[in-house]
Design an enzyme around this catalytic site. Sequence first.
Site, PDB file in Angstrom:
ATOM      1  N   HIS A  52       3.148   2.761   2.223  1.00  0.00           N
ATOM      2  CA  HIS A  52       3.696   1.789   1.187  1.00  0.00           C
ATOM      3  C   HIS A  52       4.021   2.985   0.200  1.00  0.00           C
ATOM      4  CE1 HIS A  52       1.842  -2.268   1.942  1.00  0.00           C
ATOM      5  NE2 HIS A  52       2.275  -1.738   3.196  1.00  0.00           N
ATOM      6  N   GLU A  54       3.886   3.180  -3.100  1.00  0.00           N
ATOM      7  CA  GLU A  54       2.983   3.583  -3.995  1.00  0.00           C
ATOM      8  C   GLU A  54       1.698   4.668  -3.269  1.00  0.00           C
ATOM      9  OE1 GLU A  54       3.713  -0.876  -5.113  1.00  0.00           O
ATOM     10  OE2 GLU A  54       3.626   0.252  -3.172  1.00  0.00           O
ATOM     11  N   CYS A  82       0.459  -4.220  -3.766  1.00  0.00           N
ATOM     12  CA  CYS A  82      -0.313  -5.053  -2.931  1.00  0.00           C
ATOM     13  C   CYS A  82      -1.761  -4.687  -3.315  1.00  0.00           C
ATOM     14  CB  CYS A  82       0.048  -5.089  -1.648  1.00  0.00           C
ATOM     15  SG  CYS A  82      -0.401  -3.467  -0.737  1.00  0.00           S
ATOM     16  N   CYS A  85      -2.419  -1.048  -2.147  1.00  0.00           N
ATOM     17  CA  CYS A  85      -2.012  -0.097  -3.121  1.00  0.00           C
ATOM     18  C   CYS A  85      -2.540  -0.101  -4.664  1.00  0.00           C
ATOM     19  CB  CYS A  85      -0.430  -0.467  -3.396  1.00  0.00           C
ATOM     20  SG  CYS A  85       0.588   0.133  -1.801  1.00  0.00           S
TER      21      CYS A  85
END
Length: 147
Positions: A52, A54, A82, A85
């Site tokens: 992801h 991040e 999320c 993250c």
Amino acid sequence: MMSIKSNKEIMQAAIHVAERNETPFGAALAMGNELFAAAANQTSQKSDPTAHAEIEVIRKLADQLQKKDLSGFTLYTTCEPCPMCMSAIIWSGISTVVYGCDIPIISTYMKQIQIRAEEIAQKSSADIEFHPGFMLTECEDLLRKYS
């Protein structure tokens, strides 16, 4: 408290890296007004469900600095982190998170885990400041275009 309005250029860096990678997810790490790193979601390119934006930007900056403690940095991200993250944000010591679209908005475009970032932070020992809805229109445009 930091002046969020003065940091539109940092969020713009997150938006640009997302656009370049044709994804709605971009993230940038800054200290004050200085951009240190930016990254986009790379899950498809790397065949890695943990890649992801991040996570990618945290890995990038930690590698650049050769340290895992990113205290004092602010994370700008096009979408609310999320649970995975958010956990990485907590473990890295990042104390401020600025994001565009929240999980309820993201959920209108794709499946999401319905646990909010602030809820995760509250269940940790971290003291994280959140600034939701920052540059919301521009961030939602990414979701419309790439999801």
